[in-house]
Design an enzyme around this catalytic site. Structure first.
Site, PDB file in Angstrom:
ATOM      1  N   ASN A 140      -2.181  13.172  -2.283  1.00 13.88           N
ATOM      2  CA  ASN A 140      -3.178  13.701  -3.218  1.00 13.88           C
ATOM      3  C   ASN A 140      -3.562  15.130  -2.853  1.00 13.88           C
ATOM      4  OD1 ASN A 140      -3.671  11.817  -5.217  1.00 13.88           O
ATOM      5  ND2 ASN A 140      -5.023  10.596  -3.894  1.00 13.88           N
ATOM      6  N   ASP A 160       0.850  -1.169   0.000  1.00 12.07           N
ATOM      7  CA  ASP A 160       0.000   0.000   0.000  1.00 12.07           C
ATOM      8  C   ASP A 160       0.899   1.237   0.000  1.00 12.07           C
ATOM      9  OD1 ASP A 160      -3.139   0.355   1.281  1.00 12.07           O
ATOM     10  OD2 ASP A 160      -1.787   2.098   1.212  1.00 12.07           O
ATOM     11  N   ASP A 180      -1.540  10.174  -9.164  1.00 12.92           N
ATOM     12  CA  ASP A 180      -1.512   9.225 -10.286  1.00 12.92           C
ATOM     13  C   ASP A 180      -0.088   9.017 -10.772  1.00 12.92           C
ATOM     14  OD1 ASP A 180      -4.198   9.025 -10.123  1.00 12.92           O
ATOM     15  OD2 ASP A 180      -4.655  10.187 -11.938  1.00 12.92           O
ATOM     16  N   GLU A 222      -4.818   2.508  -3.942  1.00 11.02           N
ATOM     17  CA  GLU A 222      -3.364   2.601  -3.853  1.00 11.02           C
ATOM     18  C   GLU A 222      -2.777   1.298  -3.325  1.00 11.02           C
ATOM     19  OE1 GLU A 222      -5.515   3.833  -1.780  1.00 11.02           O
ATOM     20  OE2 GLU A 222      -4.699   4.368   0.169  1.00 11.02           O
TER      21      GLU A 222
END
Lengths: 203, 121, 322
Positions: C194, C186, C203, C229
């Site tokens: 983000n 993860d 991304d 993720e």
């Protein structure tokens, strides 16, 4: 339009088919130079809508193939001949027929056998009723990869009547079963009935 | 005197075809049978000179009829008329005592040649 | 009235090949279409053996076909789908087609001359168009199949396909009694990332991280995107010790180098949970995922950017908390 055949018409058709199958069997034996025995086929007239259900059980396994070939003659005689196979013996048959497994595919062998069976049989039938036929190239409608029943449903819906001819033939020591179906449109059925009546009257 | 002739075939059309293929000069008294059992009943109850015999029939097939004729010592000529025309089959019926083997559909000219050959006309 | 004035010119103008041989397979006729495509002149080839004139014909096959036509007096066929061509001829679409030769549908017909001598007539139709469409279709279907398997953003396998492969590999490992390990990892503090750099930044990190991880795997490993993720790797024929090594390398590959995004240098890390298959039965793959997930949870709890393996005692913990 009546798609019901009279007792006399049915008898006449069965006899024509028996003779045609005999001719086909003989030609096939001579060509293959081996003993081929084709049993006299049972014929059955069925509504083509019933066809998929009738064959589902027998050919629903992945090891089956369906090859189709169209035919067209004079006097409105036309239809589609379908040969259904179990593929179990296909490779052994291929070897017996002299196919190299490396340069001829299984599908090619199947279309060859189907085409020979279909055209020799139908030529024999046409000859007896003073007709002659031309044929479309055989097409494999379904084989290992595709769904047999779907292909059958798709094909059967285009036709009204089907003449089901159960053929089982034996090649040397191997028996090889297949079913041949003649799918015939409504107006061609009418034409066939007229042809049969003419023959019955002649005798 | 008319020759008693039996035409044995399960198809009405085939029986008619054989009957029609016989030359007019052939003086025959024709009986018909629709399967091997019917044929044997007739053959065992009366004198028959010539049998036209189909091979593939319900009840009892042509091979069965030929075997019974041989076994019972019935005195008649048999001409097999069959859709199954492979050499192996021809050999088999000849061994069982059939006089001739004609393939369907019957060719009247060939039939005349055979009938003449055996002095039946 | 004779139709010769029709048949002659039409035969010459036909966009299909017409070829006739006698019983000895000697060439009797070639129409203009075939003469032009093959650069064989009828005047020179007439009476010669077909197999001499066209040296690269599939001779044994064609002899059998012709023999069947002659013997059975029935037509025979050949389809490009089974045999792309019978006679090697160039086609007229050199640019659009990937194939060098004309795809052909052939019909072989019995034909008798006026004196009753038997011949075979072969009609050759150009089926290159159908052949080209078929090839396009196949390529498209392949692409479609590929896109059904792959996650659009990262190009790792998508969850559905990855799970299918996991299930199959678990079955295989059970059958052949081979070790199998699973990594679940993860991206640490993805939400924060983000918020700071925007979704495009997030991304970008995911894409870069996937590429780095992929470079460390074998062809036989299955690497998929499990969630937003979260990623999974099935390591075939690998026991726990080997899996730990791979996990450490992956972990390091991510944390050792920042990802550049719009002049920003984004430092990121992952937490990895590792488990080796030891469960039996049909639900073994689910148990395995649960175990790797448990290890991943512990890696997060212990401070992130690290690898933690699953140990058996935690099952009890999991059972208690559930």
């Amino acid at each position: 339009m009546s798609t019901v055949f009279s007792e006399e018409q049915r008898d006449c058709l069965q006899e024509l088919i028996n003779v045609a199958m005999g001719l086909a069997s003989d030609k096939l034996a001579r060509f293959l130079n081996t003993f081929v025995h084709i049993q006299v086929p049972a014929i059955e007239l069925v509504n083509s809508a019933q066809i998929p259900a009738q064959f589902e059980a027998q050919y629903s396994s992945a090891e089956a193939a369906l090859v189709s070939q169209g035919f067209l003659g004079n006097d409105g005689l036309r239809g589609e001949a379908i040969v259904l196979y179990q593929l179990e013996n296909a490779h052994r048959i291929a070897a017996l027929l002299g196919y190299d497994t490396d340069n001829a595919s299984e599908l090619e062998m199947l279309t060859d056998i189907s085409s020979i069976l279909t055209t020799t049989f139908l030529n024999g039938l046409a000859e007896q009723i003073d007709n002659s036929l031309s044929y479309s190239a055989p097409r494999v409608l379904s084989s290992r990869q595709n769904n047999m029943t779907e292909a059958l449903i798709e094909t059967a819906c285009h036709w009204e009547l089907a003449l089901r001819v159960d053929i089982s033939y034996q090649l040397i020591h191997h028996s090889f079963n297949c079913d041949m179906l003649l799918l015939i449109p409504g107006e061609a059925v009418l034409n066939i009935q007229q042809i049969l009546d003419r023959i019955v009257e002649e005798y | 005197m008319a020759l008693p002739v039996l035409i044995c075939d399960d198809s009405l059309l085939a029986r008619k075809q054989v009957r029609k293929s016989l030359p007019e000069s052939f003086d025959a008294d024709i009986l018909t049978a629709a399967n091997g059992v019917e044929a044997l009943t007739i053959l065992r109850s009366q004198e028959i000179g010539l049998v036209f015999l189909d091979l593939t029939m319900p009840e009892l097939d042509g091979i069965g009829v030929l075997e019974a004729i041989k076994q019972d010592g019935l005195d008649c000529f048999v001409i097999v008329i069959s859709a199954d025309i492979q050499p192996e089959m021809q050999k088999r019926v000849t061994e069982l005592g059939a006089l001739a083997f004609i393939h369907k559909p019957v060719n009247p000219e060939k039939l005349v040649v055979i009938l003449k050959h055996y002095g039946l006309i | 009235m004779s139709d010769d004035w029709l048949t002659g010119p039409i035969l010459e103008q036909l966009s299909s090949g017409v070829l006739v041989v006698d019983e000895e397979f000697q060439l009797v006729y070639l129409n203009t279409f075939l003469q032009r495509h093959s650069s064989v002149q009828l005047t020179e080839a007439k009476g010669k053996s077909l197999f001499k004139v066209f040296a690269d014909l599939p001779e044994a096959w064609l002899r059998r076909k012709f023999a069947s036509v002659l013997e059975l007096q029935s037509p025979s066929f050949s389809s490009w789908e089974q045999r792309q061509y019978v006679i090697k001829l160039p086609h007229l679409r050199p640019v659009t087609s990937s194939s060098q030769y004309m795809a052909q549908n052939c019909t072989m017909l019995p034909l008798n001359d006026p004196s009753g001598r038997r011949h075979v007539c072969m009609l050759i139709e150009d089926a290159t168009d159908a052949f080209v469409y078929q090839q396009h279709l196949q390529t498209t279907l392949q692409k479609l199949e590929q896109s059904n398997r792959v996650d659009g953003l990262t190009q790792a396998l998508n969850r559905r396909y990855w799970e299918e492969q996991l299930k199959l590999e678990v079955q295989r490992a059970q059958r052949y009694q081979q070790p199998l390990s699973l990594l679940l990892f993860d991206l640490d503090k993805f939400k924060q990332l983000n918020d700071q750099y925007g979704h495009l930044g997030g991304d970008c990190v995911l894409i870069e991280l996937t590429a780095r991880v992929r470079g460390l795997l074998r062809d036989t490993d299955w690497f998929g995107r499990y969630g937003g993720e979260e990623f999974g790797i099935v390591l075939t024929n690998t026991a726990l010790a080997g899996a730990m090594e791979v996990a450490e390398r992956i972990c390091l590959a991510v944390s050792s180098k920042a990802v550049t995004f719009n002049e920003h240098s984004i430092q990121s890390s992952i937490s990895v949970g590792v488990a080796q298959l030891d469960a039996a039965g049909e639900r073994a793959h689910e148990v395995l995922i649960g175990q790797a997930d448990m290890a991943l949870y512990n890696a997060k709890r212990e401070g992130r950017n690290r690898v933690v393996s699953y140990s058996a005692g935690e099952t009890e913990f999991q059972l208690k908390t559930n």
